[in-house]
Design a protein around this motif. Structure first.
Motif, mmCIF file in Angstrom:
data_model
loop_
_atom_site.group_PDB
_atom_site.id
_atom_site.type_symbol
_atom_site.label_atom_id
_atom_site.label_comp_id
_atom_site.label_asym_id
_atom_site.label_seq_id
_atom_site.Cartn_x
_atom_site.Cartn_y
_atom_site.Cartn_z
ATOM 1 N N VAL A 74 0.852 -1.192 0.000
ATOM 2 C CA VAL A 74 0.000 0.000 0.000
ATOM 3 C C VAL A 74 0.886 1.240 0.000
ATOM 4 C CG1 VAL A 74 -1.750 1.296 1.260
ATOM 5 C CG2 VAL A 74 -1.840 -1.194 1.231
ATOM 6 N N THR A 75 0.665 2.100 -0.990
ATOM 7 C CA THR A 75 1.430 3.348 -1.033
ATOM 8 C C THR A 75 0.592 4.525 -0.566
ATOM 9 O OG1 THR A 75 0.832 3.606 -3.361
ATOM 10 C CG2 THR A 75 2.957 2.569 -2.874
ATOM 11 N N LEU A 76 -0.671 4.580 -0.986
ATOM 12 C CA LEU A 76 -1.578 5.654 -0.581
ATOM 13 C C LEU A 76 -2.892 5.057 -0.114
ATOM 14 C CD1 LEU A 76 -1.125 8.216 -3.502
ATOM 15 C CD2 LEU A 76 -0.234 8.413 -1.189
ATOM 16 N N ALA A 77 -3.507 5.740 0.858
ATOM 17 C CA ALA A 77 -4.827 5.320 1.333
ATOM 18 C C ALA A 77 -5.664 6.571 1.535
ATOM 19 C CB ALA A 77 -4.703 4.532 2.630
ATOM 20 N N SER A 78 -6.784 6.657 0.837
ATOM 21 C CA SER A 78 -7.641 7.835 0.968
ATOM 22 C C SER A 78 -8.355 7.817 2.315
ATOM 23 C CB SER A 78 -8.680 7.866 -0.159
ATOM 24 O OG SER A 78 -9.626 6.826 0.026
ATOM 25 N N GLN A 79 -8.824 8.972 2.735
ATOM 26 C CA GLN A 79 -9.563 9.068 3.997
ATOM 27 C C GLN A 79 -10.819 8.218 3.951
ATOM 28 O OE1 GLN A 79 -7.247 10.144 6.286
ATOM 29 N NE2 GLN A 79 -9.099 10.878 7.267
ATOM 30 N N GLU A 80 -11.487 8.147 2.791
ATOM 31 C CA GLU A 80 -12.684 7.323 2.674
ATOM 32 C C GLU A 80 -12.357 5.851 2.878
ATOM 33 O OE1 GLU A 80 -11.925 9.448 0.014
ATOM 34 O OE2 GLU A 80 -13.401 11.027 0.325
ATOM 35 N N ALA A 81 -11.241 5.408 2.297
ATOM 36 C CA ALA A 81 -10.836 4.011 2.442
ATOM 37 C C ALA A 81 -10.493 3.693 3.892
ATOM 38 C CB ALA A 81 -9.641 3.707 1.542
ATOM 39 N N VAL A 82 -9.802 4.606 4.552
ATOM 40 C CA VAL A 82 -9.437 4.401 5.956
ATOM 41 C C VAL A 82 -10.700 4.355 6.807
ATOM 42 C CG1 VAL A 82 -8.254 5.443 7.934
ATOM 43 C CG2 VAL A 82 -7.148 5.413 5.692
ATOM 44 N N PHE A 83 -11.654 5.236 6.534
ATOM 45 C CA PHE A 83 -12.902 5.248 7.294
ATOM 46 C C PHE A 83 -13.679 3.944 7.103
ATOM 47 C CE2 PHE A 83 -17.481 5.939 7.436
ATOM 48 C CZ PHE A 83 -17.622 6.321 8.758
ATOM 49 N N VAL A 84 -13.761 3.469 5.872
ATOM 50 C CA VAL A 84 -14.498 2.232 5.591
ATOM 51 C C VAL A 84 -13.820 1.049 6.280
ATOM 52 C CG1 VAL A 84 -15.130 0.613 3.753
ATOM 53 C CG2 VAL A 84 -15.538 3.046 3.454
ATOM 54 N N LEU A 85 -12.505 1.016 6.252
ATOM 55 C CA LEU A 85 -11.792 -0.067 6.938
ATOM 56 C C LEU A 85 -12.000 -0.003 8.451
ATOM 57 C CD1 LEU A 85 -8.469 -0.119 4.907
ATOM 58 C CD2 LEU A 85 -10.169 -1.937 5.042
ATOM 59 N N ALA A 86 -11.999 1.201 9.015
ATOM 60 C CA ALA A 86 -12.226 1.359 10.452
ATOM 61 C C ALA A 86 -13.632 0.905 10.819
ATOM 62 C CB ALA A 86 -12.010 2.814 10.870
ATOM 63 N N ARG A 87 -14.600 1.294 10.016
ATOM 64 C CA ARG A 87 -15.990 0.907 10.295
ATOM 65 C C ARG A 87 -16.173 -0.603 10.149
ATOM 66 N NH1 ARG A 87 -19.778 0.956 13.265
ATOM 67 N NH2 ARG A 87 -21.872 1.170 12.492
ATOM 68 N N ALA A 88 -15.546 -1.186 9.147
ATOM 69 C CA ALA A 88 -15.637 -2.638 8.954
ATOM 70 C C ALA A 88 -15.003 -3.372 10.136
ATOM 71 C CB ALA A 88 -14.949 -3.042 7.649
ATOM 72 N N ALA A 89 -13.883 -2.866 10.634
ATOM 73 C CA ALA A 89 -13.238 -3.484 11.792
ATOM 74 C C ALA A 89 -14.131 -3.379 13.026
ATOM 75 C CB ALA A 89 -11.891 -2.820 12.055
ATOM 76 N N GLU A 90 -14.785 -2.236 13.203
ATOM 77 C CA GLU A 90 -15.707 -2.061 14.332
ATOM 78 C C GLU A 90 -16.855 -3.059 14.258
ATOM 79 O OE1 GLU A 90 -17.000 1.973 14.212
ATOM 80 O OE2 GLU A 90 -14.981 2.743 14.466
ATOM 81 N N LEU A 91 -17.439 -3.201 13.080
ATOM 82 C CA LEU A 91 -18.552 -4.135 12.916
ATOM 83 C C LEU A 91 -18.103 -5.575 13.136
ATOM 84 C CD1 LEU A 91 -20.344 -2.509 9.855
ATOM 85 C CD2 LEU A 91 -21.091 -2.506 12.237
ATOM 86 N N PHE A 92 -16.907 -5.910 12.669
ATOM 87 C CA PHE A 92 -16.381 -7.256 12.872
ATOM 88 C C PHE A 92 -16.186 -7.547 14.360
ATOM 89 C CE2 PHE A 92 -12.621 -9.897 13.616
ATOM 90 C CZ PHE A 92 -13.077 -11.091 13.108
ATOM 91 N N VAL A 93 -15.557 -6.617 15.081
ATOM 92 C CA VAL A 93 -15.322 -6.813 16.512
ATOM 93 C C VAL A 93 -16.647 -6.911 17.258
ATOM 94 C CG1 VAL A 93 -14.391 -5.722 18.595
ATOM 95 C CG2 VAL A 93 -13.041 -5.764 16.503
ATOM 96 N N GLU A 94 -17.602 -6.069 16.882
ATOM 97 C CA GLU A 94 -18.921 -6.108 17.522
ATOM 98 C C GLU A 94 -19.604 -7.458 17.297
ATOM 99 O OE1 GLU A 94 -23.234 -3.847 17.186
ATOM 100 O OE2 GLU A 94 -21.459 -2.874 16.366
#
Length: 135
Positions: A74-94
């Motif tokens: 990974v060289t670049l990650a947009s804020q939208e991509a980071v947000f989606v990954l964070a939300r997906a991780a939250e849902l997975f942990v939940e």
């Protein structure tokens, strides 16, 4: 004069103001409506006990971005991509926590233990990719 009287609505056609509303304000923009999401649902973390603005992601986005950038591919990650990954991780942990909590309740406990996570991973097909990771 008769035309001007016809243009003014009668007393039965004027809506009465809502108590607590500000004249000229847009409906749905008050503090009570700001906490509610689309469809009137309350946003996560925005209840009467939380006066501040609601956070859409509970995981720190800077940490999630650092984890994404730890991958050499990974060289670049947009804020939208980071947000989606964070939300997906939250849902997975939940999801896995709720499923593991069922096993804790079966053991008449309120505290999750490793064996509860192991049981959830073994019993639920969606978590099959995690088998052997806690060993």
């Amino acid at each position: 004069m008769a035309a001007a009287a016809a243009a003014v609505p009668g007393p039965g056609s004027v809506p009465s103001p809502v108590p607590g509303s500000v004249p000229g304000s847009v409906p749905g923009s008050g503090p009570a409506e700001a906490a509610a999401g689309p469809g009137g649902e309350e946003a996560a973390g925005a209840g009467p006990q939380c006066p501040g603005p609601a956070r859409l992601a509970r995981l720190p986005l800077a940490r999630v971005k650092a984890l994404v950038k730890a991958d050499p591919d990974v060289t670049l990650a947009s804020q939208e991509a980071v947000f989606v990954l964070a939300r997906a991780a939250e849902l997975f942990v939940e999801t896995i926590a709720k499923d593991a909590y069922v096993y804790a309740q079966q053991g008449k406990r309120k505290t999750l233990q490793r064996k509860d996570l192991d049981n959830a991973i073994e019993a639920i097909d969606e978590f099959a990719f995690l088998e052997g990771t806690l060993d």
